[in-house]
Design an enzyme around this catalytic site. Sequence first.
Site, PDB file in Angstrom:
ATOM      1  N   SER A  24       0.823  -1.208   0.000  1.00 44.57           N
ATOM      2  CA  SER A  24       0.000   0.000   0.000  1.00 44.57           C
ATOM      3  C   SER A  24       0.858   1.260   0.000  1.00 44.57           C
ATOM      4  CB  SER A  24      -0.935   0.004   1.211  1.00 44.57           C
ATOM      5  OG  SER A  24      -0.204  -0.141   2.418  1.00 44.57           O
ATOM      6  N   ASN A 111      -2.330  -2.490  13.229  1.00 46.09           N
ATOM      7  CA  ASN A 111      -3.786  -2.317  13.158  1.00 46.09           C
ATOM      8  C   ASN A 111      -4.258  -1.054  13.873  1.00 46.09           C
ATOM      9  OD1 ASN A 111      -3.689  -4.664  11.795  1.00 46.09           O
ATOM     10  ND2 ASN A 111      -4.582  -5.947  13.405  1.00 46.09           N
ATOM     11  N   THR A 156     -39.634  25.922 -11.431  1.00 50.24           N
ATOM     12  CA  THR A 156     -39.891  24.579 -10.938  1.00 50.24           C
ATOM     13  C   THR A 156     -40.032  23.740 -12.208  1.00 50.24           C
ATOM     14  OG1 THR A 156     -42.296  24.869 -10.927  1.00 50.24           O
ATOM     15  CG2 THR A 156     -41.142  25.406  -8.884  1.00 50.24           C
ATOM     16  N   HIS A 157     -39.544  22.527 -12.161  1.00 49.22           N
ATOM     17  CA  HIS A 157     -39.504  21.677 -13.370  1.00 49.22           C
ATOM     18  C   HIS A 157     -38.684  22.342 -14.487  1.00 49.22           C
ATOM     19  CE1 HIS A 157     -43.022  19.581 -11.528  1.00 49.22           C
ATOM     20  NE2 HIS A 157     -43.329  20.822 -11.178  1.00 49.22           N
ATOM     21  N   SER A 278     -12.663  26.590 -27.845  1.00 46.16           N
ATOM     22  CA  SER A 278     -12.711  25.394 -28.675  1.00 46.16           C
ATOM     23  C   SER A 278     -11.619  25.511 -29.725  1.00 46.16           C
ATOM     24  CB  SER A 278     -14.081  25.298 -29.354  1.00 46.16           C
ATOM     25  OG  SER A 278     -13.987  24.537 -30.542  1.00 46.16           O
ATOM     26  N   LYS A 284     -16.575  29.916 -29.226  1.00 43.92           N
ATOM     27  CA  LYS A 284     -16.937  29.196 -28.015  1.00 43.92           C
ATOM     28  C   LYS A 284     -16.271  29.705 -26.750  1.00 43.92           C
ATOM     29  CE  LYS A 284     -18.673  25.198 -28.128  1.00 43.92           C
ATOM     30  NZ  LYS A 284     -19.960  24.748 -27.640  1.00 43.92           N
ATOM     31  N   ASN A 286     -16.470  27.769 -23.250  1.00 44.00           N
ATOM     32  CA  ASN A 286     -17.065  26.593 -22.629  1.00 44.00           C
ATOM     33  C   ASN A 286     -16.906  26.601 -21.105  1.00 44.00           C
ATOM     34  OD1 ASN A 286     -18.000  25.452 -25.022  1.00 44.00           O
ATOM     35  ND2 ASN A 286     -16.022  24.480 -25.438  1.00 44.00           N
ATOM     36  N   GLU A 291     -18.556  21.976 -15.631  1.00 42.51           N
ATOM     37  CA  GLU A 291     -18.862  20.595 -16.030  1.00 42.51           C
ATOM     38  C   GLU A 291     -18.056  19.588 -15.213  1.00 42.51           C
ATOM     39  OE1 GLU A 291     -19.331  20.400 -20.639  1.00 42.51           O
ATOM     40  OE2 GLU A 291     -18.125  22.138 -20.151  1.00 42.51           O
ATOM     41  N   GLN A 323      -7.483  -2.118   3.963  1.00 37.52           N
ATOM     42  CA  GLN A 323      -6.415  -1.325   3.330  1.00 37.52           C
ATOM     43  C   GLN A 323      -6.950  -0.577   2.107  1.00 37.52           C
ATOM     44  OE1 GLN A 323      -2.217  -2.671   3.093  1.00 37.52           O
ATOM     45  NE2 GLN A 323      -2.675  -3.076   0.951  1.00 37.52           N
ATOM     46  N   LYS A 326      -8.187   3.605   1.844  1.00 31.20           N
ATOM     47  CA  LYS A 326      -7.442   4.859   1.694  1.00 31.20           C
ATOM     48  C   LYS A 326      -7.551   5.499   0.318  1.00 31.20           C
ATOM     49  CE  LYS A 326      -4.275   2.622   4.059  1.00 31.20           C
ATOM     50  NZ  LYS A 326      -5.222   1.897   4.961  1.00 31.20           N
TER      51      LYS A 326
HETATM   52  N1  ARG Z   1      -1.247  -1.267   5.238  1.00 31.21           N
HETATM   53  C1  ARG Z   1      -2.209  -1.746   6.163  1.00 31.21           C
HETATM   54  C2  ARG Z   1      -3.561  -1.051   5.948  1.00 31.21           C
HETATM   55  O1  ARG Z   1      -3.551  -0.079   5.310  1.00 31.21           O
HETATM   56  C3  ARG Z   1      -1.732  -1.507   7.564  1.00 31.21           C
HETATM   57  C4  ARG Z   1      -2.300  -2.456   8.571  1.00 31.21           C
HETATM   58  C5  ARG Z   1      -1.749  -3.794   8.308  1.00 31.21           C
HETATM   59  N2  ARG Z   1      -2.056  -4.700   9.339  1.00 31.21           N
HETATM   60  C6  ARG Z   1      -1.917  -5.981   9.172  1.00 31.21           C
HETATM   61  N3  ARG Z   1      -2.216  -6.744  10.142  1.00 31.21           N
HETATM   62  N4  ARG Z   1      -1.515  -6.490   8.036  1.00 31.21           N
HETATM   63  O2  ARG Z   1      -4.601  -1.478   6.426  1.00 31.21           O
END
Ligand code: ARG
Length: 459
Positions: A24, A111, A156-157, A278, A284, A286, A291, A323, A326
Amino acid sequence: TANAMWGGRFAFGPDAVMEAINASIGFDQRLAAQDIAGSRAHAAMLAAVGILSDRDAEAIREGLLAVMSEIEGGTFRFSTALEDIHMNVESRLGELIGEPAKRLHTARSRNDQVAVDFRLWVRDQCDAAEGALVALQRALLGQAERGADWVMPGFTHLQSAQPVTWGHHMMAYVEMLGRDRGRFADARRRMNESPLGAAALAGTSFPIDRERTARELGFDRPMANSLDAVSDRDFALEFLSAASLCAMHLSRLAEELVIWSTAQFRFVRLSDRFSTGSSIMPQKRNPDAAELVRAKTGRVFGASVALLTIMKGLPLAYSKDMQEDKEQVFDAADSLMLALAATTGMMEDLQPDPERMRAAAGAGFATATDLADWLVRAKGMPFREAHHVTGALVALAETKGVDLSDLSLGEMREVHDGITDDVFAVLGVDNSVRSRTSFGGTAPERVREQVARWREMLG
Ligand code: ARG
Protein backbone atom coordinates in the site's frame (compact mmCIF):
# COMPACT_ATOMS: atom_id res chain seq x y z
CA THR A 1 14.52 -13.59 1.47
CA ALA A 2 11.96 -13.48 4.24
CA ASN A 3 10.49 -10.18 5.41
CA ALA A 4 12.63 -8.33 7.94
CA MET A 5 9.60 -7.21 9.95
CA TRP A 6 7.74 -10.47 10.36
CA GLY A 7 9.85 -13.04 8.53
CA GLY A 8 10.74 -15.11 11.62
CA ARG A 9 8.52 -18.01 10.66
CA PHE A 10 8.95 -17.66 6.88
CA ALA A 11 11.52 -19.47 4.77
CA PHE A 12 10.73 -17.64 1.54
CA GLY A 13 9.86 -14.10 0.55
CA PRO A 14 6.58 -13.23 -1.18
CA ASP A 15 5.82 -13.86 -4.82
CA ALA A 16 6.00 -10.73 -6.99
CA VAL A 17 2.25 -10.81 -7.45
CA MET A 18 1.77 -11.18 -3.70
CA GLU A 19 3.92 -8.12 -3.20
CA ALA A 20 1.99 -6.21 -5.83
CA ILE A 21 -1.43 -6.93 -4.38
CA ASN A 22 -0.28 -6.46 -0.81
CA ALA A 23 1.70 -3.23 -0.94
CA SER A 24 0.00 0.00 0.00
CA ILE A 25 3.07 2.24 0.10
CA GLY A 26 2.16 3.64 -3.34
CA PHE A 27 -0.70 5.50 -1.74
CA ASP A 28 -0.39 5.36 2.04
CA GLN A 29 2.81 7.41 1.95
CA ARG A 30 0.33 10.28 2.22
CA LEU A 31 -0.04 9.24 5.86
CA ALA A 32 3.64 9.83 6.66
CA ALA A 33 3.17 12.90 8.85
CA GLN A 34 0.32 11.24 10.77
CA ASP A 35 2.30 8.03 11.15
CA ILE A 36 5.26 9.87 12.61
CA ALA A 37 3.05 11.94 14.92
CA GLY A 38 1.42 8.73 16.17
CA SER A 39 4.78 7.05 16.74
CA ARG A 40 6.15 10.05 18.59
CA ALA A 41 3.15 10.11 20.92
CA HIS A 42 3.43 6.35 21.44
CA ALA A 43 7.18 6.46 22.22
CA ALA A 44 6.79 9.38 24.63
CA MET A 45 4.01 7.51 26.42
CA LEU A 46 6.08 4.29 26.62
CA ALA A 47 8.86 6.27 28.30
CA ALA A 48 6.46 8.04 30.64
CA VAL A 49 5.11 4.74 31.97
CA GLY A 50 8.58 3.19 32.17
CA ILE A 51 8.34 0.70 29.30
CA LEU A 52 11.07 2.53 27.37
CA SER A 53 14.15 4.18 28.80
CA ASP A 54 14.33 7.94 28.40
CA ARG A 55 17.46 7.49 26.29
CA ASP A 56 15.74 5.16 23.86
CA ALA A 57 12.69 7.43 23.69
CA GLU A 58 14.90 10.40 22.93
CA ALA A 59 16.74 8.48 20.20
CA ILE A 60 13.38 7.49 18.70
CA ARG A 61 12.09 11.05 18.88
CA GLU A 62 15.13 12.46 17.07
CA GLY A 63 15.18 9.61 14.60
CA LEU A 64 11.52 10.15 13.70
CA LEU A 65 12.18 13.87 13.14
CA ALA A 66 15.04 12.93 10.82
CA VAL A 67 12.82 10.49 8.91
CA MET A 68 10.16 13.19 8.58
CA SER A 69 12.61 15.67 7.13
CA GLU A 70 13.83 13.06 4.64
CA ILE A 71 10.25 12.50 3.54
CA GLU A 72 9.52 16.23 3.34
CA GLY A 73 12.78 16.83 1.47
CA GLY A 74 11.95 14.10 -1.04
CA THR A 75 15.08 12.07 -0.29
CA PHE A 76 13.29 9.19 1.46
CA ARG A 77 13.35 5.97 -0.57
CA PHE A 78 10.00 4.21 -0.25
CA SER A 79 10.23 0.46 -0.65
CA THR A 80 7.45 -1.78 -1.97
CA ALA A 81 9.01 -4.75 -0.23
CA LEU A 82 8.32 -2.97 3.05
CA GLU A 83 4.61 -2.91 2.15
CA ASP A 84 3.33 0.22 3.78
CA ILE A 85 4.18 3.56 5.36
CA HIS A 86 4.39 2.05 8.84
CA MET A 87 7.10 -0.44 7.99
CA ASN A 88 8.91 1.98 5.70
CA VAL A 89 9.22 4.52 8.51
CA GLU A 90 10.17 1.96 11.14
CA SER A 91 12.77 0.36 8.90
CA ARG A 92 14.42 3.68 8.08
CA LEU A 93 14.33 4.58 11.76
CA GLY A 94 16.28 1.39 12.42
CA GLU A 95 18.90 2.34 9.84
CA LEU A 96 19.29 5.74 11.50
CA ILE A 97 19.26 4.90 15.22
CA GLY A 98 19.78 1.15 15.47
CA GLU A 99 18.52 -0.89 18.40
CA PRO A 100 16.06 1.56 20.04
CA ALA A 101 13.97 1.53 16.83
CA LYS A 102 13.16 -2.13 17.50
CA ARG A 103 11.52 -1.18 20.80
CA LEU A 104 9.07 1.32 19.28
CA HIS A 105 6.52 -1.30 18.27
CA THR A 106 6.05 -2.48 21.88
CA ALA A 107 2.37 -2.54 22.91
CA ARG A 108 1.29 -1.54 19.42
CA SER A 109 0.21 -3.16 16.16
CA ARG A 110 -0.06 -1.88 12.64
CA ASN A 111 -3.79 -2.32 13.16
CA ASP A 112 -4.12 0.45 15.73
CA GLN A 113 -1.33 2.35 14.00
CA VAL A 114 -3.15 2.58 10.66
CA ALA A 115 -6.43 3.34 12.42
CA VAL A 116 -4.88 6.28 14.24
CA ASP A 117 -3.02 7.56 11.17
CA PHE A 118 -6.11 7.47 9.01
CA ARG A 119 -8.32 9.11 11.63
CA LEU A 120 -5.83 11.95 11.94
CA TRP A 121 -5.78 12.35 8.17
CA VAL A 122 -9.54 12.32 7.75
CA ARG A 123 -9.89 14.72 10.69
CA ASP A 124 -7.62 17.19 8.89
CA GLN A 125 -9.77 16.81 5.78
CA CYS A 126 -12.88 17.74 7.72
CA ASP A 127 -11.12 20.92 8.78
CA ALA A 128 -9.94 21.60 5.24
CA ALA A 129 -13.45 21.09 3.87
CA GLU A 130 -14.80 23.47 6.49
CA GLY A 131 -12.32 26.17 5.45
CA ALA A 132 -13.05 25.69 1.75
CA LEU A 133 -16.80 25.80 2.36
CA VAL A 134 -16.49 29.10 4.22
CA ALA A 135 -14.55 30.56 1.30
CA LEU A 136 -17.28 29.51 -1.11
CA GLN A 137 -19.98 30.89 1.18
CA ARG A 138 -18.17 34.23 1.18
CA ALA A 139 -18.06 34.27 -2.63
CA LEU A 140 -21.80 33.53 -2.78
CA LEU A 141 -22.52 36.19 -0.16
CA GLY A 142 -20.67 38.71 -2.32
CA GLN A 143 -22.91 37.80 -5.25
CA ALA A 144 -26.04 37.96 -3.08
CA GLU A 145 -25.12 41.34 -1.68
CA ARG A 146 -24.59 42.88 -5.11
CA GLY A 147 -27.73 41.40 -6.57
CA ALA A 148 -30.14 41.37 -3.64
CA ASP A 149 -32.79 43.03 -5.84
CA TRP A 150 -31.89 41.75 -9.29
CA VAL A 151 -34.98 39.95 -10.58
CA MET A 152 -34.59 36.62 -12.34
CA PRO A 153 -36.95 33.79 -13.25
CA GLY A 154 -37.52 31.25 -10.55
CA PHE A 155 -38.12 27.75 -11.87
CA THR A 156 -39.89 24.58 -10.94
CA HIS A 157 -39.50 21.68 -13.37
CA LEU A 158 -37.11 24.13 -15.10
CA GLN A 159 -40.28 25.85 -16.29
CA SER A 160 -40.82 29.50 -15.49
CA ALA A 161 -42.57 29.59 -12.11
CA GLN A 162 -42.38 32.88 -10.18
CA PRO A 163 -39.85 35.70 -10.29
CA VAL A 164 -37.16 35.54 -7.59
CA THR A 165 -34.10 37.61 -6.81
CA TRP A 166 -30.53 36.72 -7.70
CA GLY A 167 -29.56 37.33 -4.10
CA HIS A 168 -32.19 34.88 -2.91
CA HIS A 169 -30.94 32.22 -5.32
CA MET A 170 -27.33 32.70 -4.16
CA MET A 171 -28.38 32.54 -0.51
CA ALA A 172 -30.09 29.21 -1.10
CA TYR A 173 -26.64 27.74 -1.74
CA VAL A 174 -25.18 29.52 1.28
CA GLU A 175 -27.75 27.65 3.40
CA MET A 176 -26.97 24.28 1.80
CA LEU A 177 -23.24 24.76 2.30
CA GLY A 178 -23.91 25.75 5.90
CA ARG A 179 -25.51 22.35 6.47
CA ASP A 180 -22.57 20.69 4.71
CA ARG A 181 -20.25 22.38 7.19
CA GLY A 182 -22.41 21.09 10.02
CA ARG A 183 -22.09 17.54 8.69
CA PHE A 184 -18.30 17.72 8.48
CA ALA A 185 -18.20 19.18 11.99
CA ASP A 186 -20.45 16.41 13.34
CA ALA A 187 -18.37 13.73 11.67
CA ARG A 188 -15.21 15.27 13.06
CA ARG A 189 -16.62 15.35 16.60
CA ARG A 190 -17.60 11.70 16.46
CA MET A 191 -14.32 10.51 14.92
CA ASN A 192 -12.19 12.37 17.42
CA GLU A 193 -11.41 9.39 19.67
CA SER A 194 -8.09 7.60 19.70
CA PRO A 195 -7.71 3.96 18.60
CA LEU A 196 -4.04 3.96 19.67
CA GLY A 197 -3.34 1.33 22.29
CA ALA A 198 -5.98 -1.08 21.00
CA ALA A 199 -2.95 -2.97 19.68
CA ALA A 200 -3.77 -5.84 17.29
CA LEU A 201 -7.33 -6.26 18.54
CA ALA A 202 -7.49 -7.21 22.21
CA GLY A 203 -5.56 -4.45 23.96
CA THR A 204 -2.22 -5.11 25.61
CA SER A 205 -0.74 -6.48 28.82
CA PHE A 206 1.68 -3.55 29.01
CA PRO A 207 0.68 -0.75 31.42
CA ILE A 208 0.13 1.81 28.66
CA ASP A 209 -1.54 5.20 29.13
CA ARG A 210 -4.10 5.63 26.38
CA GLU A 211 -5.43 8.88 27.82
CA ARG A 212 -2.01 10.38 27.38
CA THR A 213 -1.53 9.42 23.72
CA ALA A 214 -5.11 10.48 22.97
CA ARG A 215 -4.50 13.91 24.46
CA GLU A 216 -1.12 14.24 22.75
CA LEU A 217 -2.72 13.65 19.34
CA GLY A 218 -5.61 16.04 19.94
CA PHE A 219 -8.26 13.36 20.47
CA ASP A 220 -10.99 13.90 23.05
CA ARG A 221 -10.54 10.44 24.62
CA PRO A 222 -9.38 6.90 23.82
CA MET A 223 -11.88 4.62 22.09
CA ALA A 224 -13.54 2.39 24.69
CA ASN A 225 -13.39 -0.94 22.84
CA SER A 226 -10.21 -2.27 21.27
CA LEU A 227 -12.03 -4.50 18.74
CA ASP A 228 -14.11 -1.56 17.58
CA ALA A 229 -11.06 0.72 17.50
CA VAL A 230 -9.13 -1.36 14.96
CA SER A 231 -12.03 -2.62 12.89
CA ASP A 232 -14.41 0.18 12.07
CA ARG A 233 -14.05 2.69 9.28
CA ASP A 234 -17.35 4.43 9.91
CA PHE A 235 -15.45 7.68 10.48
CA ALA A 236 -14.15 7.54 6.91
CA LEU A 237 -17.64 6.68 5.67
CA GLU A 238 -19.12 9.63 7.54
CA PHE A 239 -16.56 11.86 5.85
CA LEU A 240 -17.51 10.37 2.48
CA SER A 241 -21.21 10.84 3.22
CA ALA A 242 -20.70 14.49 4.11
CA ALA A 243 -18.50 14.84 1.02
CA SER A 244 -21.17 13.21 -1.15
CA LEU A 245 -23.88 15.61 -0.01
CA CYS A 246 -21.56 18.54 -0.48
CA ALA A 247 -20.52 17.35 -3.97
CA MET A 248 -24.20 16.89 -4.82
CA HIS A 249 -24.84 20.52 -3.87
CA LEU A 250 -21.86 21.70 -5.91
CA SER A 251 -23.09 19.71 -8.90
CA ARG A 252 -26.42 21.54 -8.83
CA LEU A 253 -24.78 24.94 -8.80
CA ALA A 254 -22.42 23.76 -11.53
CA GLU A 255 -25.35 22.62 -13.63
CA GLU A 256 -27.02 26.00 -13.19
CA LEU A 257 -23.83 27.73 -14.31
CA VAL A 258 -23.77 25.53 -17.41
CA ILE A 259 -27.39 26.40 -18.21
CA TRP A 260 -27.11 30.09 -17.34
CA SER A 261 -24.03 30.61 -19.49
CA THR A 262 -25.64 29.25 -22.69
CA ALA A 263 -26.39 31.65 -25.56
CA GLN A 264 -30.08 30.90 -24.95
CA PHE A 265 -30.01 32.04 -21.31
CA ARG A 266 -26.98 34.33 -21.05
CA PHE A 267 -27.78 35.11 -17.42
CA VAL A 268 -24.12 34.91 -16.48
CA ARG A 269 -20.70 35.14 -17.98
CA LEU A 270 -17.89 33.03 -16.57
CA SER A 271 -14.56 34.81 -16.45
CA ASP A 272 -11.77 33.98 -18.90
CA ARG A 273 -9.94 32.45 -15.96
CA PHE A 274 -12.67 29.84 -15.60
CA SER A 275 -13.65 29.23 -19.24
CA THR A 276 -12.09 27.34 -22.10
CA GLY A 277 -12.19 27.82 -25.84
CA SER A 278 -12.71 25.39 -28.67
CA SER A 279 -9.96 24.41 -31.10
CA ILE A 280 -12.39 24.53 -34.03
CA MET A 281 -15.25 26.90 -33.12
CA PRO A 282 -13.80 30.36 -32.53
CA GLN A 283 -16.91 31.74 -30.84
CA LYS A 284 -16.94 29.20 -28.02
CA ARG A 285 -16.59 29.90 -24.32
CA ASN A 286 -17.07 26.59 -22.63
CA PRO A 287 -17.89 26.13 -18.93
CA ASP A 288 -15.45 23.22 -18.50
CA ALA A 289 -14.78 23.95 -14.84
CA ALA A 290 -18.49 23.80 -14.04
CA GLU A 291 -18.86 20.60 -16.03
CA LEU A 292 -15.96 19.00 -14.18
CA VAL A 293 -17.35 20.07 -10.81
CA ARG A 294 -20.57 18.38 -11.90
CA ALA A 295 -18.65 15.27 -12.92
CA LYS A 296 -16.34 14.99 -9.89
CA THR A 297 -19.48 14.16 -7.95
CA GLY A 298 -19.34 10.71 -9.56
CA ARG A 299 -15.96 9.99 -8.01
CA VAL A 300 -17.12 11.10 -4.56
CA PHE A 301 -20.31 9.02 -4.68
CA GLY A 302 -18.28 6.13 -6.09
CA ALA A 303 -15.85 6.25 -3.18
CA SER A 304 -18.69 6.18 -0.70
CA VAL A 305 -20.34 3.16 -2.31
CA ALA A 306 -16.96 1.43 -2.74
CA LEU A 307 -16.02 1.75 0.92
CA LEU A 308 -19.47 0.74 2.13
CA THR A 309 -19.14 -2.34 -0.04
CA ILE A 310 -15.64 -3.10 1.24
CA MET A 311 -16.79 -2.88 4.85
CA LYS A 312 -20.06 -4.72 4.45
CA GLY A 313 -20.04 -8.17 6.04
CA LEU A 314 -16.43 -7.98 7.33
CA PRO A 315 -16.12 -10.00 10.52
CA LEU A 316 -14.37 -8.31 13.47
CA ALA A 317 -11.66 -7.28 13.85
CA TYR A 318 -9.08 -6.13 11.27
CA SER A 319 -9.04 -7.63 7.77
CA LYS A 320 -6.73 -6.60 4.98
CA ASP A 321 -9.78 -5.57 2.98
CA MET A 322 -9.64 -2.39 5.00
CA GLN A 323 -6.42 -1.32 3.33
CA GLU A 324 -8.63 -0.46 0.34
CA ASP A 325 -10.21 2.37 2.34
CA LYS A 326 -7.44 4.86 1.69
CA GLU A 327 -7.41 5.33 -2.07
CA GLN A 328 -11.16 5.86 -2.06
CA VAL A 329 -11.02 8.51 0.63
CA PHE A 330 -7.92 10.20 -0.83
CA ASP A 331 -9.51 10.45 -4.26
CA ALA A 332 -12.83 11.68 -2.90
CA ALA A 333 -11.14 14.28 -0.69
CA ASP A 334 -8.94 15.52 -3.54
CA SER A 335 -11.91 15.69 -5.89
CA LEU A 336 -14.05 17.55 -3.38
CA MET A 337 -11.35 20.07 -2.51
CA LEU A 338 -10.69 20.77 -6.18
CA ALA A 339 -14.41 21.12 -6.89
CA LEU A 340 -14.78 23.54 -3.96
CA ALA A 341 -11.82 25.63 -5.10
CA ALA A 342 -13.06 25.74 -8.70
CA THR A 343 -16.58 26.67 -7.64
CA THR A 344 -15.25 29.43 -5.39
CA GLY A 345 -13.14 30.79 -8.24
CA MET A 346 -16.07 30.70 -10.65
CA MET A 347 -18.42 32.43 -8.21
CA GLU A 348 -15.91 35.11 -7.25
CA ASP A 349 -15.40 36.05 -10.89
CA LEU A 350 -18.91 35.46 -12.17
CA GLN A 351 -20.53 38.33 -14.08
CA PRO A 352 -24.31 38.07 -13.90
CA ASP A 353 -26.33 40.02 -16.49
CA PRO A 354 -29.17 41.66 -14.49
CA GLU A 355 -30.84 43.01 -17.67
CA ARG A 356 -31.04 39.60 -19.30
CA MET A 357 -32.31 37.98 -16.14
CA ARG A 358 -34.92 40.67 -15.62
CA ALA A 359 -36.14 40.40 -19.21
CA ALA A 360 -36.54 36.65 -18.79
CA ALA A 361 -38.19 36.95 -15.37
CA GLY A 362 -41.66 37.74 -16.72
CA ALA A 363 -41.60 35.12 -19.47
CA GLY A 364 -43.94 32.15 -19.24
CA PHE A 365 -46.62 34.14 -17.36
CA ALA A 366 -44.45 34.12 -14.24
CA THR A 367 -46.66 36.62 -12.43
CA ALA A 368 -49.85 34.55 -12.81
CA THR A 369 -49.70 33.63 -9.11
CA ASP A 370 -49.48 37.34 -8.26
CA LEU A 371 -52.64 37.92 -10.29
CA ALA A 372 -54.48 35.11 -8.51
CA ASP A 373 -53.27 36.39 -5.11
CA TRP A 374 -54.50 39.87 -6.07
CA LEU A 375 -57.99 38.51 -6.85
CA VAL A 376 -58.01 36.98 -3.37
CA ARG A 377 -56.63 40.05 -1.60
CA ALA A 378 -58.35 42.87 -3.49
CA LYS A 379 -61.57 41.13 -4.56
CA GLY A 380 -62.16 38.66 -1.75
CA MET A 381 -62.28 35.76 -4.20
CA PRO A 382 -61.58 32.24 -2.85
CA PHE A 383 -58.11 31.12 -4.00
CA ARG A 384 -59.34 28.12 -6.01
CA GLU A 385 -61.67 30.37 -8.02
CA ALA A 386 -58.93 32.96 -8.46
CA HIS A 387 -56.67 30.20 -9.76
CA HIS A 388 -59.32 29.26 -12.30
CA VAL A 389 -59.93 32.84 -13.49
CA THR A 390 -56.20 33.46 -13.80
CA GLY A 391 -55.81 30.23 -15.75
CA ALA A 392 -58.40 31.49 -18.22
CA LEU A 393 -56.55 34.80 -18.54
CA VAL A 394 -53.28 32.94 -19.20
CA ALA A 395 -55.00 30.84 -21.87
CA LEU A 396 -56.34 34.00 -23.50
CA ALA A 397 -52.92 35.67 -23.48
CA GLU A 398 -51.37 32.51 -24.87
CA THR A 399 -53.82 32.34 -27.79
CA LYS A 400 -53.08 35.96 -28.58
CA GLY A 401 -49.35 35.36 -28.23
CA VAL A 402 -48.89 38.12 -25.64
CA ASP A 403 -47.93 38.51 -21.98
CA LEU A 404 -50.55 38.87 -19.25
CA SER A 405 -49.73 42.57 -18.89
CA ASP A 406 -50.38 43.07 -22.64
CA LEU A 407 -54.06 42.12 -22.28
CA SER A 408 -56.37 45.17 -22.19
CA LEU A 409 -58.61 45.78 -19.21
CA GLY A 410 -61.59 45.10 -21.53
CA GLU A 411 -60.21 41.71 -22.53
CA MET A 412 -59.63 40.82 -18.89
CA ARG A 413 -63.11 41.89 -17.86
CA GLU A 414 -64.59 39.59 -20.46
CA VAL A 415 -63.02 36.73 -18.46
CA HIS A 416 -64.06 38.21 -15.12
CA ASP A 417 -65.97 41.48 -14.78
CA GLY A 418 -64.70 42.18 -11.25
CA ILE A 419 -61.17 42.98 -12.54
CA THR A 420 -60.14 46.65 -12.21
CA ASP A 421 -57.20 48.52 -13.72
CA ASP A 422 -55.06 48.37 -10.54
CA VAL A 423 -54.45 44.77 -11.62
CA PHE A 424 -51.59 45.94 -13.82
CA ALA A 425 -49.49 46.89 -10.80
CA VAL A 426 -49.26 43.25 -9.69
CA LEU A 427 -48.23 41.98 -13.12
CA GLY A 428 -44.75 43.57 -12.94
CA VAL A 429 -41.86 41.36 -11.87
CA ASP A 430 -40.43 43.94 -9.46
CA ASN A 431 -43.69 44.20 -7.57
CA SER A 432 -43.89 40.45 -7.56
CA VAL A 433 -40.56 39.91 -5.77
CA ARG A 434 -41.05 42.95 -3.51
CA SER A 435 -44.35 41.51 -2.30
CA ARG A 436 -42.85 38.21 -1.15
CA THR A 437 -41.85 39.41 2.27
CA SER A 438 -42.74 36.30 4.29
CA PHE A 439 -39.85 34.97 6.39
CA GLY A 440 -37.46 33.15 4.07
CA GLY A 441 -39.07 34.75 1.02
CA THR A 442 -37.43 36.34 -2.01
CA ALA A 443 -38.15 40.05 -1.25
CA PRO A 444 -34.92 42.09 -1.40
CA GLU A 445 -35.32 43.26 2.21
CA ARG A 446 -35.59 39.64 3.39
CA VAL A 447 -32.55 38.67 1.33
CA ARG A 448 -30.53 41.54 2.79
CA GLU A 449 -31.42 40.38 6.31
CA GLN A 450 -30.11 36.91 5.49
CA VAL A 451 -26.94 38.30 3.96
CA ALA A 452 -26.36 40.33 7.13
CA ARG A 453 -27.03 37.32 9.35
CA TRP A 454 -24.51 35.19 7.46
CA ARG A 455 -21.90 37.98 7.34
CA GLU A 456 -22.17 38.14 11.10
CA MET A 457 -21.85 34.36 11.46
CA LEU A 458 -18.87 34.11 9.11
CA GLY A 459 -17.16 37.02 10.86
N1 ARG B 1 -1.25 -1.27 5.24
C1 ARG B 1 -2.21 -1.75 6.16
C2 ARG B 1 -3.56 -1.05 5.95
O1 ARG B 1 -3.55 -0.08 5.31
C3 ARG B 1 -1.73 -1.51 7.56
C4 ARG B 1 -2.30 -2.46 8.57
C5 ARG B 1 -1.75 -3.79 8.31
N2 ARG B 1 -2.06 -4.70 9.34
C6 ARG B 1 -1.92 -5.98 9.17
N3 ARG B 1 -2.22 -6.74 10.14
N4 ARG B 1 -1.51 -6.49 8.04
O2 ARG B 1 -4.60 -1.48 6.43
